[in-house]
Enzyme design. Structure first.
Site, PDB file in Angstrom:
ATOM      1  N   SER A   1       0.837  -1.211   0.000  1.00 37.41           N
ATOM      2  CA  SER A   1       0.000   0.000   0.000  1.00 37.41           C
ATOM      3  C   SER A   1       0.867   1.255   0.000  1.00 37.41           C
ATOM      4  O   SER A   1       0.529   2.238  -0.661  1.00 37.41           O
ATOM      5  CB  SER A   1      -0.958   0.007   1.201  1.00 37.41           C
ATOM      6  OG  SER A   1      -0.258   0.199   2.407  1.00 37.41           O
ATOM      7  N   ASN A   2       1.994   1.249   0.690  1.00 37.92           N
ATOM      8  CA  ASN A   2       2.896   2.405   0.640  1.00 37.92           C
ATOM      9  C   ASN A   2       3.512   2.549  -0.746  1.00 37.92           C
ATOM     10  O   ASN A   2       3.652   3.659  -1.269  1.00 37.92           O
ATOM     11  CB  ASN A   2       3.990   2.265   1.695  1.00 37.92           C
ATOM     12  CG  ASN A   2       3.548   2.725   3.061  1.00 37.92           C
ATOM     13  OD1 ASN A   2       3.348   3.911   3.275  1.00 37.92           O
ATOM     14  ND2 ASN A   2       3.362   1.802   3.970  1.00 37.92           N
TER      15      ASN A   2
ATOM     16  N   ARG B   1      13.246  -7.437   5.209  1.00 38.82           N
ATOM     17  CA  ARG B   1      14.546  -8.100   5.363  1.00 38.82           C
ATOM     18  C   ARG B   1      15.521  -7.104   5.985  1.00 38.82           C
ATOM     19  O   ARG B   1      15.601  -5.964   5.534  1.00 38.82           O
ATOM     20  CB  ARG B   1      15.104  -8.567   4.009  1.00 38.82           C
ATOM     21  CG  ARG B   1      14.292  -9.589   3.269  1.00 38.82           C
ATOM     22  CD  ARG B   1      14.117 -10.853   4.041  1.00 38.82           C
ATOM     23  NE  ARG B   1      15.372 -11.558   4.264  1.00 38.82           N
ATOM     24  CZ  ARG B   1      15.480 -12.568   5.131  1.00 38.82           C
ATOM     25  NH1 ARG B   1      14.443 -12.935   5.845  1.00 38.82           N
ATOM     26  NH2 ARG B   1      16.638 -13.177   5.298  1.00 38.82           N
TER      27      ARG B   1
ATOM     28  N   LEU C   1      19.005  -5.605   6.178  1.00 40.29           N
ATOM     29  CA  LEU C   1      20.116  -5.560   5.230  1.00 40.29           C
ATOM     30  C   LEU C   1      21.441  -5.428   5.980  1.00 40.29           C
ATOM     31  O   LEU C   1      21.506  -4.812   7.045  1.00 40.29           O
ATOM     32  CB  LEU C   1      19.906  -4.394   4.267  1.00 40.29           C
ATOM     33  CG  LEU C   1      18.622  -4.492   3.416  1.00 40.29           C
ATOM     34  CD1 LEU C   1      18.283  -3.161   2.794  1.00 40.29           C
ATOM     35  CD2 LEU C   1      18.791  -5.561   2.335  1.00 40.29           C
TER      36      LEU C   1
ATOM     37  N   ASN D   1      13.378   4.664   4.331  1.00 36.64           N
ATOM     38  CA  ASN D   1      12.492   3.636   4.873  1.00 36.64           C
ATOM     39  C   ASN D   1      11.350   4.289   5.627  1.00 36.64           C
ATOM     40  O   ASN D   1      11.530   5.365   6.213  1.00 36.64           O
ATOM     41  CB  ASN D   1      13.271   2.718   5.836  1.00 36.64           C
ATOM     42  CG  ASN D   1      12.403   1.617   6.413  1.00 36.64           C
ATOM     43  OD1 ASN D   1      11.612   0.991   5.709  1.00 36.64           O
ATOM     44  ND2 ASN D   1      12.511   1.408   7.730  1.00 36.64           N
TER      45      ASN D   1
ATOM     46  N   SER E   1       7.402   7.334  10.842  1.00 34.24           N
ATOM     47  CA  SER E   1       8.593   8.113  10.518  1.00 34.24           C
ATOM     48  C   SER E   1       9.186   7.646   9.198  1.00 34.24           C
ATOM     49  O   SER E   1       9.195   6.444   8.921  1.00 34.24           O
ATOM     50  CB  SER E   1       9.664   7.913  11.601  1.00 34.24           C
ATOM     51  OG  SER E   1       9.160   8.110  12.898  1.00 34.24           O
TER      52      SER E   1
ATOM     53  N   LEU F   1      19.674  -0.716  12.556  1.00 38.29           N
ATOM     54  CA  LEU F   1      18.263  -0.864  12.198  1.00 38.29           C
ATOM     55  C   LEU F   1      17.408   0.298  12.701  1.00 38.29           C
ATOM     56  O   LEU F   1      17.469   0.652  13.882  1.00 38.29           O
ATOM     57  CB  LEU F   1      17.710  -2.180  12.772  1.00 38.29           C
ATOM     58  CG  LEU F   1      16.270  -2.529  12.373  1.00 38.29           C
ATOM     59  CD1 LEU F   1      16.185  -2.844  10.881  1.00 38.29           C
ATOM     60  CD2 LEU F   1      15.742  -3.693  13.206  1.00 38.29           C
ATOM     61  N   ASP F   2      16.626   0.906  11.820  1.00 38.62           N
ATOM     62  CA  ASP F   2      15.675   1.979  12.173  1.00 38.62           C
ATOM     63  C   ASP F   2      16.338   3.119  12.933  1.00 38.62           C
ATOM     64  O   ASP F   2      15.712   3.769  13.776  1.00 38.62           O
ATOM     65  CB  ASP F   2      14.515   1.409  13.013  1.00 38.62           C
ATOM     66  CG  ASP F   2      13.751   0.306  12.294  1.00 38.62           C
ATOM     67  OD1 ASP F   2      13.234  -0.603  12.968  1.00 38.62           O
ATOM     68  OD2 ASP F   2      13.708   0.360  11.051  1.00 38.62           O
TER      69      ASP F   2
ATOM     70  N   GLU G   1       0.922   7.186   7.025  1.00 40.72           N
ATOM     71  CA  GLU G   1       2.100   6.749   6.260  1.00 40.72           C
ATOM     72  C   GLU G   1       1.913   7.099   4.778  1.00 40.72           C
ATOM     73  O   GLU G   1       2.842   7.547   4.111  1.00 40.72           O
ATOM     74  CB  GLU G   1       2.291   5.237   6.405  1.00 40.72           C
ATOM     75  CG  GLU G   1       2.689   4.779   7.788  1.00 40.72           C
ATOM     76  CD  GLU G   1       2.906   3.270   7.858  1.00 40.72           C
ATOM     77  OE1 GLU G   1       2.510   2.667   8.869  1.00 40.72           O
ATOM     78  OE2 GLU G   1       3.456   2.699   6.882  1.00 40.72           O
TER      79      GLU G   1
HETATM   80  C1  GRF Z   1       3.709  -0.505   6.971  1.00 39.75           C
HETATM   81  O1  GRF Z   1       3.004  -0.239   8.157  1.00 39.75           O
HETATM   82  C2  GRF Z   1       5.148  -0.095   7.150  1.00 39.75           C
HETATM   83  O2  GRF Z   1       5.344   1.008   8.032  1.00 39.75           O
HETATM   84  C3  GRF Z   1       5.732  -1.309   7.760  1.00 39.75           C
HETATM   85  O3  GRF Z   1       5.123  -2.385   7.096  1.00 39.75           O
HETATM   86  C4  GRF Z   1       3.815  -1.989   6.675  1.00 39.75           C
HETATM   87  C5  GRF Z   1       3.754  -2.291   5.196  1.00 39.75           C
HETATM   88  O4  GRF Z   1       2.579  -2.038   4.649  1.00 39.75           O
HETATM   89  N1  GRF Z   1       7.176  -1.373   7.652  1.00 39.75           N
HETATM   90  P1  GRF Z   1       2.397  -2.045   3.027  1.00 39.75           P
HETATM   91  O5  GRF Z   1       3.015  -3.303   2.478  1.00 39.75           O
HETATM   92  O6  GRF Z   1       3.071  -0.821   2.483  1.00 39.75           O
HETATM   93  O7  GRF Z   1       0.916  -2.007   2.849  1.00 39.75           O
END
Ligand code: GRF
Length: 193
Positions: free
Chosen positions: A14-15, A92, A94, A108, A137, A145-146, A175
């Site tokens: 979805s993102n 994953r 990295l 990310n 974020s 990581l993050d 998001e």
């Molecule tokens: C999102 O909430 C993102 O922040 C997290 O995984 C989810 C992925 O959703 N890392 P999509 O595949 O973009 O719908």
């Protein structure tokens, strides 16, 4: 000349869809690849339906051999020649070596108000801590990581009776607003640099 953006996914995407749909008109960038580490990821068909080239590098045959997986991942990326990589639900971790190669050009999206709640189960942890707000974020990816510099953030109030799922659904809406906004600004800056 438009910048080229590769988007890495593992799931529904979805993102990825909001990023792809935002890169039109006077946007400084265009999508050049959607890549998944899972052949069954639902986002691949959404990318195909939008005419975006797709690739799959299945991590499972590599087992614990992260470097082996990343050699194939790097080859697929080099073929697409992206200027920017967006991790969008790419699950994953990295290696530092791989991240360093793309440092400063890989973004990310993470479903928490970093630096709080790096890693998984972010909403459940915010609820368990009794926080008043959660959020998401967009950050630059670094070997930790993050942990990279945060480029944009949106907070979401936690409501009475919220569950991790109900909170995740409201944060996901934010998001979808935040990531395209940050990517556009990042690409405009990159093009001016
Ligand atoms: C999102 O909430 C993102 O922040 C997290 O995984 C989810 C992925 O959703 N890392 P999509 O595949 O973009 O719908």
């Amino acid at each position: 000349m438009s910048l080229r953006v590769a988007i890495l996914i593992s799931g529904g995407g979805s993102n990825m869809v909001t990023l792809v749909d935002s890169m039109t008109g006077d946007h400084p960038a265009r999508p050049c690849l959607v890549l998944s580490n899972r052949p069954e990821a639902g986002g691949l068909d959404k990318a195909r339906a939008r005419g975006i080239p797709v690739a799959v590098v299945d991590h499972r045959p590599f087992g614990k051999d992260r470097k082996g997986f990343e050699v194939e991942l790097q080859a697929a990326l080099e073929a697409a020649k992206p200027d920017v990589i967006c991790l969008a639900g790419f699950m994953r971790v990295l290696t530092a070596e791989f991240v360093t190669r793309w440092q400063g050009r890989m973004l990310n999206i993470h479903p928490s108000l970093l630096p709080k709640y790096k890693g998984l189960d972010t909403h459940a942890r915010a609820l368990a801590a009794g926080d008043a707000e959660a959020g998401c974020s967009v950050h630059l990816v670094t070997p930790e990581l993050d942990d990279g510099p945060v480029l944009g953030q949106t907070s979401v109030a936690i409501a009475p009776g919220d569950t991790a799922d109900s909170l995740a659904a409201r944060v996901l809406v934010e998001e979808h607003r935040l990531y395209p906004e940050v990517l556009r600004q990042f690409c405009e800056n990159l093009r001016q640099s």
